[in-house]
Design an enzyme around this catalytic site. Structure first.
Site: not given
Ligand code: PXP
Length: 263
Positions: A25, A28, A61, A63, A67, A88, A119, A168, A209
């Site tokens: 993912n 970040h 992801h 969003r 962000r 995502e 999340t 998931e 996660h």
């Protein structure tokens, strides 16, 4: 006698011997870029490095508030990711339109709240609402759907009924518990029960996660697990040891954990 004899088929055997795949993912990396409004670090470049180091896929992801990951990122990722590209997103009309344009390998639907840092919980899986409509449309259009859910057999069953091909399991509760504590053992048992339920329902299984190098092992050993989505812990470690090293080490930790899988 024809067809499959009693006992596991080739797919079951492969799943057992192959460790779960790592989908990095890369949100970040984008967070760091957005924090200063610079062009760097580029999550698309980071994705290339992760795949070169052995990651089997990339998760991003997009969003609603943009962000971290931007529209430009997902467009470029769709063109550059060589393995699996997992988009995502929240179950909204805007995201559905973007997903149908992009055609990722699959979409993971997640709950999204504006004020959250990341999340927080799994989806409310209830029939007859927007979530079901988005799942149905994606499936009709040939895009695979994964639902990010709390690790509860009843929720797994509802996800299957809604038409998701994959679930998931949210590993955040397990990761938040102090290592080797009774609470961590309780949360791991919850994940195991939900994983077994996913196997019984014929669903593909992912998890993610909050996982990192030190917590991933027992999760990698979950029955039926095929893929792991890991971001923050990996990128945080990459700051210290570099992205390539972090991916190589994490895949080794996943393989070591998975070797403890039963049967
Ligand atoms: N899976 C889902 C559905 C997520 O929302 C996230 C966080 O974006 C992750 C996995 C990865 O979590 P983490 O960044 O804590 O590894």
């Amino acid at each position: 006698m024809s067809g499959r004899l009693n006992g596991p088929g080739a797919g079951d055997i492969l799943r057992r011997v192959m460790p779960p795949r790592l989908y990095v993912n890369i949100d970040h990396v984008a967070t760091l870029r957005q924090q200063r409004g610079t062009r760097y670090p580029d999550p698309v470049a980071a994705a290339v490095l992760c795949e070169q180091a052995g990651a089997e896929g990339i998760t991003a992801h997009l969003r609603e508030d943009r962000r971290h990951i931007q529209d430009r990122d997902v467009r470029l990722l769709r063109q550059t990711v060589r393995g699996v590209f997992n988009l995502e997103m929240a179950a909204t009309e805007e995201m559905l339109r973007i997903a149908l344009e992009l055609r990722p390998d699959f979409c993971t639907l997640v709950p999204e709240k504006r004020a959250e840092r990341t999340t927080e919980g799994g989806l409310e899986v209830a029939s007859g609402g927007t979530l079901e409509r988005v799942v149905t449309t994606l499936r009709q259009e040939g895009v695979g759907v994964s639902l990010f859910i709390d690790p509860e057999p009843a929720v797994v069953e509802r996800a299957q009924k809604m038409g998701a091909g994959t679930v998931e399991l949210h590993t955040g509760y397990y990761c938040d518990a102090p290592a080797r504590s009774p609470e961590a053992a309780r949360q791991l048992a919850r994940l195991q029960a939900a994983a077994r339920a996913a196997g019984e329902q014929g669903l593909r299984l992912g998890a993610g996660h909050g996982l990192d190098q030190s917590s991933v092992g027992p999760v990698a050993a979950l029955p039926h697990l095929e893929e792991l989505n890991i971001g923050h812990g990996l990128v945080a470690r990459a700051v210290m040891v570099g992205l390539e090293r972090a991916v190589i080490d994490l895949r080794a930790a996943i393989a070591a954990g998975a070797s403890a899988r039963e049967g």
